[in-house]
Design a protein around this motif. Sequence first.
Motif, mmCIF file in Angstrom:
data_model
loop_
_atom_site.group_PDB
_atom_site.id
_atom_site.type_symbol
_atom_site.label_atom_id
_atom_site.label_comp_id
_atom_site.label_asym_id
_atom_site.label_seq_id
_atom_site.Cartn_x
_atom_site.Cartn_y
_atom_site.Cartn_z
ATOM 1 N N PHE A 75 0.673 -1.214 -0.096
ATOM 2 C CA PHE A 75 0.004 -0.079 0.108
ATOM 3 C C PHE A 75 0.981 1.321 -0.009
ATOM 4 O O PHE A 75 0.520 2.515 0.027
ATOM 5 N N GLU A 76 2.166 1.236 0.249
ATOM 6 C CA GLU A 76 3.174 2.140 0.151
ATOM 7 C C GLU A 76 3.257 2.699 -1.378
ATOM 8 O O GLU A 76 3.691 3.797 -1.635
ATOM 9 N N GLN A 78 1.616 3.260 -5.349
ATOM 10 C CA GLN A 78 0.143 3.152 -5.807
ATOM 11 C C GLN A 78 0.338 2.630 -7.467
ATOM 12 O O GLN A 78 -0.764 2.545 -7.896
ATOM 13 N N GLU A 79 1.515 2.235 -7.752
ATOM 14 C CA GLU A 79 1.584 1.415 -9.054
ATOM 15 C C GLU A 79 1.208 0.079 -8.715
ATOM 16 O O GLU A 79 1.033 -0.454 -7.620
ATOM 17 N N LYS A 80 1.271 -0.763 -9.819
ATOM 18 C CA LYS A 80 1.085 -2.337 -9.558
ATOM 19 C C LYS A 80 2.175 -2.679 -8.499
ATOM 20 O O LYS A 80 3.264 -2.553 -8.478
ATOM 21 N N SER A 81 1.709 -3.790 -7.842
ATOM 22 C CA SER A 81 2.548 -4.403 -7.067
ATOM 23 C C SER A 81 3.284 -5.633 -7.378
ATOM 24 O O SER A 81 2.341 -6.674 -7.930
ATOM 25 N N TYR A 82 4.474 -5.591 -7.513
ATOM 26 C CA TYR A 82 5.238 -6.829 -8.183
ATOM 27 C C TYR A 82 5.936 -7.678 -7.142
ATOM 28 O O TYR A 82 6.448 -7.008 -6.119
ATOM 29 N N THR A 83 5.780 -8.956 -6.679
ATOM 30 C CA THR A 83 6.389 -9.710 -6.048
ATOM 31 C C THR A 83 7.868 -9.512 -5.600
ATOM 32 O O THR A 83 8.098 -9.282 -4.625
ATOM 33 N N LEU A 84 8.581 -9.318 -6.808
ATOM 34 C CA LEU A 84 9.763 -9.127 -6.736
ATOM 35 C C LEU A 84 10.195 -7.608 -5.888
ATOM 36 O O LEU A 84 11.146 -7.864 -5.159
ATOM 37 N N GLU A 85 9.537 -6.779 -6.169
ATOM 38 C CA GLU A 85 9.715 -5.334 -5.494
ATOM 39 C C GLU A 85 9.449 -5.474 -4.324
ATOM 40 O O GLU A 85 10.128 -5.038 -3.229
ATOM 41 N N THR A 86 8.281 -6.295 -3.728
ATOM 42 C CA THR A 86 7.833 -6.411 -2.459
ATOM 43 C C THR A 86 8.893 -7.176 -1.730
ATOM 44 O O THR A 86 9.400 -6.946 -0.593
ATOM 45 N N VAL A 87 9.593 -8.367 -2.248
ATOM 46 C CA VAL A 87 10.369 -9.245 -1.486
ATOM 47 C C VAL A 87 11.799 -8.526 -1.250
ATOM 48 O O VAL A 87 12.361 -8.557 -0.291
ATOM 49 N N LEU A 88 12.250 -7.633 -2.307
ATOM 50 C CA LEU A 88 13.676 -6.989 -2.419
ATOM 51 C C LEU A 88 13.187 -5.973 -1.010
ATOM 52 O O LEU A 88 14.371 -5.761 -0.343
ATOM 53 N N GLU A 89 12.199 -5.125 -1.085
ATOM 54 C CA GLU A 89 12.229 -4.252 0.136
ATOM 55 C C GLU A 89 11.772 -4.858 1.514
ATOM 56 O O GLU A 89 12.574 -4.512 2.380
#
Length: 189
Positions: A75-76, A78-89
Amino acid sequence: MKIGLMGGTFDPPHIGHLLIAEQAKEQLRLDAVWFLPANVPPHKAANVTSATQRLQLVEAAVQANDAFSVSTIEFERQEKSYTLETVLELKKRYPTDEFIFLLGADSLASLETWYQAERLFKAIQFGAVARPGSRYLIPSGAQVTAVDLPLLEVSSTDIRKRVARGKSIRYFVPETVRQLIEEWGLYVT
């Protein structure tokens, strides 16, 4: 800590999601399972409910289990949520924790089509939830551990259809989720 990650739209969350999380926690010896509702899912054209409502539904669904929690990390953005970006963060924020991404074994077939799949395979291990004795193909380069799950046919799509037809969803979803769906008038046509 060893943490299972369950991503998805959760429109609505149901007992199948909770059973997957509990079985993965037990079989993979996880300390916790974090539910990651997508703010803007990359694979869904339009959601039936708002992102905020879906977040509240997931929070209601997991409240009875101390090992389950909800992360609002997606939710941080506003663009599409990609698993890779979430995992890296998450790995950046919690460098001493180990993460395992939980998914249905049927999703393994399309895993290579996920956003930057090769980088994702290097970034995280997967826990693939499958029915006992089922067969599935593991994508090349992915680290996958099987989690057995008893036969249970329930889906968010079916739940939405049941509500639209005026059918009961009691026991398909936690009671707190059922009450919110009814209170908010969700999925009624």
